[in-house]
Design an enzyme around this catalytic site. Structure first.
Site, PDB file in Angstrom:
ATOM      1  N   ASP A 189       6.816  46.418  17.751  1.00 50.22           N
ATOM      2  CA  ASP A 189       6.786  47.816  17.328  1.00 50.22           C
ATOM      3  C   ASP A 189       5.386  48.232  16.888  1.00 50.22           C
ATOM      4  O   ASP A 189       4.814  49.190  17.400  1.00 50.22           O
ATOM      5  CB  ASP A 189       7.771  48.014  16.170  1.00 50.22           C
ATOM      6  CG  ASP A 189       8.933  48.913  16.556  1.00 50.22           C
ATOM      7  OD1 ASP A 189       8.937  49.434  17.681  1.00 50.22           O
ATOM      8  OD2 ASP A 189       9.832  49.099  15.730  1.00 50.22           O
ATOM      9  N   ASP A 217      47.146  55.279  47.619  1.00 46.11           N
ATOM     10  CA  ASP A 217      48.434  55.958  47.545  1.00 46.11           C
ATOM     11  C   ASP A 217      48.585  56.983  48.670  1.00 46.11           C
ATOM     12  O   ASP A 217      49.638  57.092  49.299  1.00 46.11           O
ATOM     13  CB  ASP A 217      48.557  56.640  46.187  1.00 46.11           C
ATOM     14  CG  ASP A 217      49.926  57.244  45.976  1.00 46.11           C
ATOM     15  OD1 ASP A 217      50.854  56.476  45.675  1.00 46.11           O
ATOM     16  OD2 ASP A 217      50.062  58.473  46.124  1.00 46.11           O
TER      17      ASP A 217
END
EC number: 5.5.1.-
Length: 959
Positions: free
Chosen positions: A311, A649
């Site tokens: 950082d 389906d």
């Protein structure tokens, strides 16, 4: 002066103050963090032997904590439960050490009050929700020390906490820790009773360990030889903090470099004019930063001489570049690069999205960004993936605000897009660009939905984070569609921050957004982010410069918002929210197309049609409406499943329409044999190109693809077996439906149906014949995979860990299926009669001479009552399940379960709404047609807008 001049004046004063502490001879630094009870309690426990007597060295600090105990016995800090627990444990230990103090005879009573508070608070503490530095070490250490005073606590997560503590201790190499500085020096008080503090004096820097009063105090308490350097450090910090309230210390001091680097980088990121900020002062800062960077060989920590971290190093390198004192990133890359991200430092528990965002931002400011292209792509991929896989906002381990991660990620990712737009970083893939775009819009969507009526997102610093995020993400061309609303939000936020800027109120507990052992606030950070937010240009970059994102439709989001805005559930939502969901859905479409189908290519059809363009909205909007966001990855998983269910389906419906009873019986046997074979679905069976797949091959391909889906492979066998069972029963129920339809055609609709009762059919065949139950079980397999992945153990646990919970969940699935079946029938009555599909109102309970439902309207009203009843049963079942879950999985994880249930439920409610709307459309169309008008045309179950008129009637696929 105007606001701009005032902002630059405030920034200039801030930098001059910090620079003075950095360069003034004799200065020991500066720190503007608030004082903390926790660290003050540790200092209050320091004692030494003088003339044969044990004397407390800093009695004034004990007086402070003595006088600041609250009425409930606690020391609350920022008001969060974990800070209250940690503060109160430390203060209770201090009270026990001071019990012999004759000048304060009520210490035992105060200690009992603290114990009483902790007995209650520890029962409510969910350690899996906790994000504090070293809490898993600090709390057990304090508890062990309290045990020596006869004070002990029992609470639900005690064993888990001590297991974490033991696991961490087992990994430590003490010889390495004693040898040189490491990040562990920041929390060495957590190792009292374990650590040999006599081996640590050489690690002191200016009398302290990593600028940490609590660790320094623990060292003085436990080292056998007194160290005047450490005592002088603590006395100096107490003197520095005298203006904050007598005799206290903060969690960190000094923070000179930390405050300079963080404040100055924020001012730069948000376009402050450095020419107006005392260039000579900035140059002196740059020279000092470079001096320490050289000493650290290209990396440094938040205090010179301490453990290097990514950082501080990344932000310092970026500042040196913009301040014209550049330094190579080579050593930085060598030190911190890991296989898939950049680490902050060794011994860290998990990677940080904010650290990686800072690393990305720094590399994007290198003189030649293409030199570090592989690292840039690596970090960008990590950051984008964090957002892609996170539900809700992304939180980080260094800041409690949900908007801090958004700010840093947006700055880095939008800068990445800007650089790519300039022709750099050519290896960035279209997939990564797409995920970056989705991540950025996810940020803006969640921020827009969270603004408070006063224009804020919490305290001033959090509001600054949010406004800076909006400024960066507003650079994306995709924001053009909501630009007007975005500008309104920004003006409201600026008005809130401007009032804070001029009023300069004192810091409050809610301002403590930074995470350490307890939370804290930093005055210089508040000022820097406030100035930055009020100064940043909006948008941060010209949208015309962000030209390399994959193009998306500019009309589809409006179509989606307009169409779905007609549904009852979305009518209360403001137009901008509906449009925002439309943009998110449009961005998700290409991701869905990128994922291979779970079915055969020959079965896959219409994947690029309007119906599939509408699918993402139907998942995104319901979750956004109720504040139950799911991750983009989770969204995609659901969409992949829905697409496969629809195509499978639909194919079976079309090809089985002429099937005989013998055909159906043969197929049922094949399905049962397939699912009875334990080795089924272990390998993928291909079909020759010269023929269409058979029915059983289509079913086998679907089941294989779903059961081998990559993101459920760590789900337990029990969880995957439940999914396997749901798939089998779904297809068998579909065959049973086909058999019923054959009987209807043979017998005629005017003949009364005999056989299975409506209740039994609804709760067995009807409930099984609902694809939503597969989606629900699949979603919990995804969660089971996530749970086991986080555990990192080969011993896979069930998502519902007890027999009772398993039973309750299956009961929920049954009720959910019955409700969905009935709701589907309610909205499919006309079509089912036209197509001769079995519908609830065809049962004798509705059609018999004594049914009391001799009209269509009466039958429909009766069915509506049953829908309401089953919905209530489903609600009650889910609510009871959640109540029973929490003690087993914890409050945080229970929310994951709740979100899955809510999103699935809302998705079903959407189809319920869609069914009502479509029935009204068809009714209106029929009336118009009877008048000779055009009306709404219905062709193949589609309205003219191209969406499915209703859910699939025969198999309830979309419930």
């Amino acid at each position: 002066m105007g606001l701009s001049e005032d902002l630059h004046a405030r920034a200039r004063t801030l930098m001059q103050t910090l620079e003075s502490a950095l360069n003034t001879p004799g200065s020991r630094g500066i720190g503007t963090a608030n004082p903390t009870i926790y660290d003050t309690a540790w200092v209050a426990m320091v004692s030494r032997e003088i003339d044969g007597k044990q004397v407390f060295v800093f009695p004034e600090t004990f007086t402070y904590i003595y006088e600041h105990q609250e009425a409930d016995g606690s020391w609350s800090g920022d008001g969060s439960l974990i800070d209250s627990i940690v503060n109160t444990l430390a203060c209770l230990l201090a009270l026990k050490m001071h019990e012999s103090n004759a000048s304060k005879p009520d210490i035992p009573a105060r200690a009992r009050a603290a114990q009483h508070y902790l007995n209650d608070a520890l029962q409510r503490w969910d350690i899996m929700e906790t994000e504090r530095v070293a809490y898993e070490m600090i709390v057990p250490c304090l508890l062990k020390q309290l045990d020596t005073f006869g004070v002990s606590f029992t609470f639900p997560h005690r064993d888990l906490l001590y297991n974490m503590y033991a696991g961490k201790l087992a990994k430590l190499n003490w010889e390495a820790i004693y040898a040189k500085n490491s990040s562990l020096l920041h929390c060495m008080e957590a190792f009292v009773g374990v650590c040999d503090f006599d081996r640590m004096p050489h690690l002191l820097r200016d009398g302290n360990f990593m600028a940490t009063p609590s660790t320094t105090a623990a060292y003085l308490m436990k080292a056998t030889k007194w160290d005047d350097r450490a005592e002088n450090y603590l006395r100096h910090v107490i003197e520095v903090y005298a203006p904050h309230g007598r005799d206290v210390v903060p969690n960190l001091w000094p923070m000179t470099f930390f405050e300079i680097v963080w404040s100055l980088s924020s001012l730069y990121d948000n376009n402050l004019d450095f020419a107006q900020m005392d260039p000579e002062c900035l140059d002196r800062i740059a020279l000092k930063l470079r001096e320490f960077l050289v000493a650290g060989k290209g990396v440094l920590g938040f205090v010179p001489g301490t453990t290097h971290d990514a950082d501080m190093s990344s932000k310092t390198l970026m500042l040196l570049q913009v301040l014209n004192h550049p330094y190579s990133h080579d050593e930085f890359v060598t030190e911190f690069e890991a296989p898939t991200y950049f680490r902050c430092y060794s011994f860290e528990r998990n990677a940080s999205v904010t650290v990686n965002s800072n690393c990305l931002m720094s590399l994007l400011h290198a003189p030649d960004v293409n030199k570090y292209e592989s690292q840039i792509v690596k970090i960008a991929t990590y950051v984008a993936d964090v957002w892609w896989t996170s539900a809700g906002v992304v939180k980080d381990k260094w800041n409690v605000s949900e908007w801090y991660s958004s700010m840093l990620s947006s700055q880095a990712l939008v800068r990445l897009l800007f650089e790519h737009g300039k022709g750099n970083l050519k290896s960035i893939s279209e997939e990564l660009l797409s995920k970056v775009s989705i991540a950025c819009f996810t940020m803006i969507s969640r921020i827009l939905q969270s603004q408070k009526p006063d224009g804020s997102w919490g305290c001033a610093e959090e509001t600054s984070y949010a406004l800076i995020t909006l400024a960066n993400v507003a650079s994306l061309p995709t924001c053009d569609l909501i630009r007007d609303h975005l500008n309104q939000v920004i003006e409201s936020a600026k008005a809130f921050l401007t009032s804070i800027f001029y009023a300069r109120p004192a810091a409050k507990p809610e301002d403590r957004v930074w995470i350490d052992k307890v939370t804290y606030s930093v005055e210089s950070f508040r000022d820097a982010y406030l100035v930055s937010a009020l100064n940043v240009p909006i948008p941060r970059f010209d949208p015309a410069s962000i030209t390399t994102l994959p193009p998306i439709s500019q009309t589809l989001p409006k179509e989606l918002a307009k169409f779905f805005g007609r549904l009852d559930m979305f009518k209360p939502a403001p137009d901008w929210r509906k449009l925002t969901w439309g943009i998110e859905a449009t961005l998700m479409g290409p991701e869905l197309n990128r994922v291979p189908s779970l079915t055969f290519e020959k079965v896959e059809k219409g994947a690029n049609g309007k119906w599939f363009e509408f699918l993402p909205y139907m998942t995104i909007a319901p979750s956004g409406l109720q504040g139950t966001p799911i991750s983009s990855q989770g969204m995609l998983d659901v969409l992949v499943l829905i697409r496969a269910l629809y195509n499978t389906d639909d194919y079976l419906d079309m090809t089985l329409i002429k099937a005989t009873n013998k055909d159906l019986n043969d197929l049922k046997k094949k399905i049962r044999d397939l699912f009875a074979n334990p080795t089924s679905f272990s390998t993928l069976n291909e079909v020759p190109d010269d023929r269409m797949p058979t029915h059983i091959e289509v079913i086998e391909r679907f089941a294989h693809s779903l059961l081998n889906y990559p993101r459920i492979q760590l789900a337990s066998d029990n969880d995957k077996n439940l999914l396997r069972s749901e798939i089998e029963h779904y297809f068998l129920a579909g065959i049973a439906q086909c058999e019923e339809n054959i009987l209807l055609r043979e017998r005629g609709l005017d003949k009364e149906r005999v056989g299975t009762s409506h209740y039994r059919w609804t709760h067995v065949i009807g409930a099984d014949n609902v694809a939503g139950t597969i989606a629900l079980v699949f979603a919990f397999c995804l969660l089971g995979h996530q749970i086991n992945e986080e555990r990192g153990s080969r011993d896979l646990v069930d998502v519902f860990p007890t027999p009772v919970l398993k039973y309750l969940f299956n009961d929920c699935v049954m009720h959910f299926g019955a409700f969905s079946r009935l709701a589907n029938d309610l909205h499919s009555i006309s079509r089912d009669f036209n197509e001769v599909n079995l519908n609830s109102i065809m049962f004798s309970e509705f059609t018999g001479p004594k049914s009391g439902t001799d009209t269509e309207k009466a039958r429909e009203a009766a069915l509506l009552e049953l829908v309401k009843y089953e919905r209530k049963e489903t609600d009650d079942a889910f609510e009871y399940l959640v109540q029973q879950l929490t003690p087993h999985v914890g409050a945080k994880r229970a929310r994951d379960y709740i979100n899955i249930i809510r999103v699935t439920y809302l998705h079903t409610a959407l189809y319920d709404d869609l069914g009502r709307l479509t029935r009204a459309d068809i009714s209106n169309a029929n009336r118009e047609v009877s008048k000779g008008a055009n009306g709404v045309k219905k062709t193949n179950g589609l309205t003219t807008n191209g969406t499915k008129a209703t859910a699939n009637g025969s198999n309830g696929i979309h419930h």
